[in-house]
Design a protein around this motif. Sequence first.
Motif, short mmCIF file in Angstrom:
data_model
loop_
_atom_site.label_atom_id
_atom_site.label_comp_id
_atom_site.label_asym_id
_atom_site.label_seq_id
_atom_site.Cartn_x
_atom_site.Cartn_y
_atom_site.Cartn_z
N ARG A 145 58.58 63.22 20.33
CA ARG A 145 57.71 63.26 21.51
C ARG A 145 57.83 61.93 22.25
O ARG A 145 57.79 60.88 21.64
CB ARG A 145 56.27 63.52 21.10
CG ARG A 145 56.05 64.89 20.53
CD ARG A 145 54.62 65.10 20.04
NE ARG A 145 54.47 66.41 19.46
CZ ARG A 145 54.72 66.68 18.17
NH1 ARG A 145 55.12 65.74 17.35
NH2 ARG A 145 54.57 67.91 17.71
N ASP A 146 57.99 62.04 23.56
CA ASP A 146 58.01 60.84 24.38
C ASP A 146 57.53 61.19 25.77
O ASP A 146 57.09 62.31 26.03
CB ASP A 146 59.40 60.19 24.41
CG ASP A 146 60.49 61.10 24.96
OD1 ASP A 146 60.18 62.21 25.42
OD2 ASP A 146 61.64 60.69 24.95
N ASP A 147 57.58 60.24 26.65
CA ASP A 147 57.14 60.42 28.03
C ASP A 147 55.70 60.95 28.08
O ASP A 147 55.39 61.92 28.78
CB ASP A 147 58.09 61.36 28.78
CG ASP A 147 57.93 61.25 30.29
OD1 ASP A 147 57.53 60.18 30.77
OD2 ASP A 147 58.18 62.26 30.99
N TRP A 148 54.81 60.30 27.32
CA TRP A 148 53.40 60.69 27.31
C TRP A 148 52.80 60.43 28.69
O TRP A 148 53.08 59.41 29.32
CB TRP A 148 52.65 59.88 26.26
CG TRP A 148 52.96 60.31 24.86
CD1 TRP A 148 53.95 59.83 24.05
CD2 TRP A 148 52.27 61.29 24.11
NE1 TRP A 148 53.92 60.48 22.85
CE2 TRP A 148 52.90 61.37 22.85
CE3 TRP A 148 51.19 62.12 24.37
CZ2 TRP A 148 52.47 62.24 21.86
CZ3 TRP A 148 50.76 62.99 23.39
CH2 TRP A 148 51.40 63.04 22.15
N ARG A 149 51.97 61.34 29.16
CA ARG A 149 51.34 61.23 30.46
C ARG A 149 49.95 61.86 30.43
O ARG A 149 49.70 62.81 29.70
CB ARG A 149 52.14 61.98 31.54
CG ARG A 149 53.52 61.43 31.81
CD ARG A 149 53.43 60.14 32.63
NE ARG A 149 54.74 59.60 32.91
CZ ARG A 149 55.31 58.62 32.24
NH1 ARG A 149 54.70 58.07 31.23
NH2 ARG A 149 56.48 58.16 32.59
N VAL A 150 49.08 61.30 31.25
CA VAL A 150 47.79 61.92 31.54
C VAL A 150 47.90 62.42 32.97
O VAL A 150 48.22 61.65 33.88
CB VAL A 150 46.64 60.91 31.41
CG1 VAL A 150 45.32 61.54 31.85
CG2 VAL A 150 46.54 60.39 29.99
N ILE A 151 47.70 63.71 33.16
CA ILE A 151 47.81 64.29 34.49
C ILE A 151 46.42 64.74 34.91
O ILE A 151 45.75 65.49 34.18
CB ILE A 151 48.79 65.48 34.50
CG1 ILE A 151 50.18 64.96 34.08
CG2 ILE A 151 48.83 66.15 35.86
CD1 ILE A 151 51.22 66.02 33.94
N VAL A 152 45.98 64.24 36.05
CA VAL A 152 44.64 64.58 36.55
C VAL A 152 44.75 65.13 37.97
O VAL A 152 45.67 64.79 38.71
CB VAL A 152 43.67 63.37 36.53
CG1 VAL A 152 43.36 62.95 35.12
CG2 VAL A 152 44.22 62.20 37.33
N GLN A 153 43.80 65.99 38.29
CA GLN A 153 43.66 66.47 39.66
C GLN A 153 42.46 65.78 40.26
O GLN A 153 41.37 65.80 39.69
CB GLN A 153 43.46 67.98 39.69
CG GLN A 153 44.73 68.74 39.50
CD GLN A 153 44.56 70.20 39.89
OE1 GLN A 153 43.46 70.71 40.01
NE2 GLN A 153 45.68 70.87 40.08
N ILE A 154 42.70 65.16 41.40
CA ILE A 154 41.61 64.47 42.08
C ILE A 154 41.36 65.17 43.42
O ILE A 154 42.27 65.71 44.04
CB ILE A 154 41.88 62.97 42.29
CG1 ILE A 154 43.14 62.74 43.12
CG2 ILE A 154 42.00 62.25 40.95
CD1 ILE A 154 43.39 61.30 43.48
#
Length: 154
Positions: free
Chosen positions: A6-15
Motif C-alpha cells: 500500500r502506498d500513495d495514502w490520501r485523505v479525500i474530502v468534499q468541501i
Amino acid sequence: MKKTYRDDWRVIVQIAPRSITALGFDGLSDIAGPVTSGPIEVAIAPRRLGDFGFASVSDRMASSDIDGDYQRRCNELLAELLSRPHVKSGRVTCTETHTCSHCLLAWEVLAADEVAEYGQDKHSVEGEPVCCFKAIADFRAERGIPALAEDGAA
C-alpha cells in the motif's frame, strides 16, 4: 502467495465553501460574491512517517507498522477535517499493488469464465493464480486441490 503493498495514502474530502474566504482567498470579499459551484473534492497527502520537521528518516526507520501508522495518521487527519463546517464528507484511500511472493509478477487470478479456457488442468478453479507454478502449488495445497501433474499433463 499474494503480497499486498500500500502506498500513495490520501485523505479525500468534499468541501462546499460558502465564501471565497473559505477557499483561502482573503481580501476579495468586497468584490466577490458567494461561491456558486461545489462541492469541490480535494486530496490531501499525510506527512511522511519519517518527517519529524527538524529531521527526516525513511518510513521503515520511523515505524514497524507502516501501513497501520499511515492509516491512523490519515484517520486522524480526516477526523480533524470533518470537524470543519465547510467539509461535507471524506474518506481515506491508498493504492494497493498485489504481487506474487515467488515470482514478483503482478498477482492475477482466474475469473470464473476463464477457468475452462485458461486453467492449467481440470482441477483449476476460480481465484487460482496464473503467474507461476509455485503460486499455483501453494494455492492448491491450502485448499486441498490436487497438485498439477509433474509433466504438466492434466
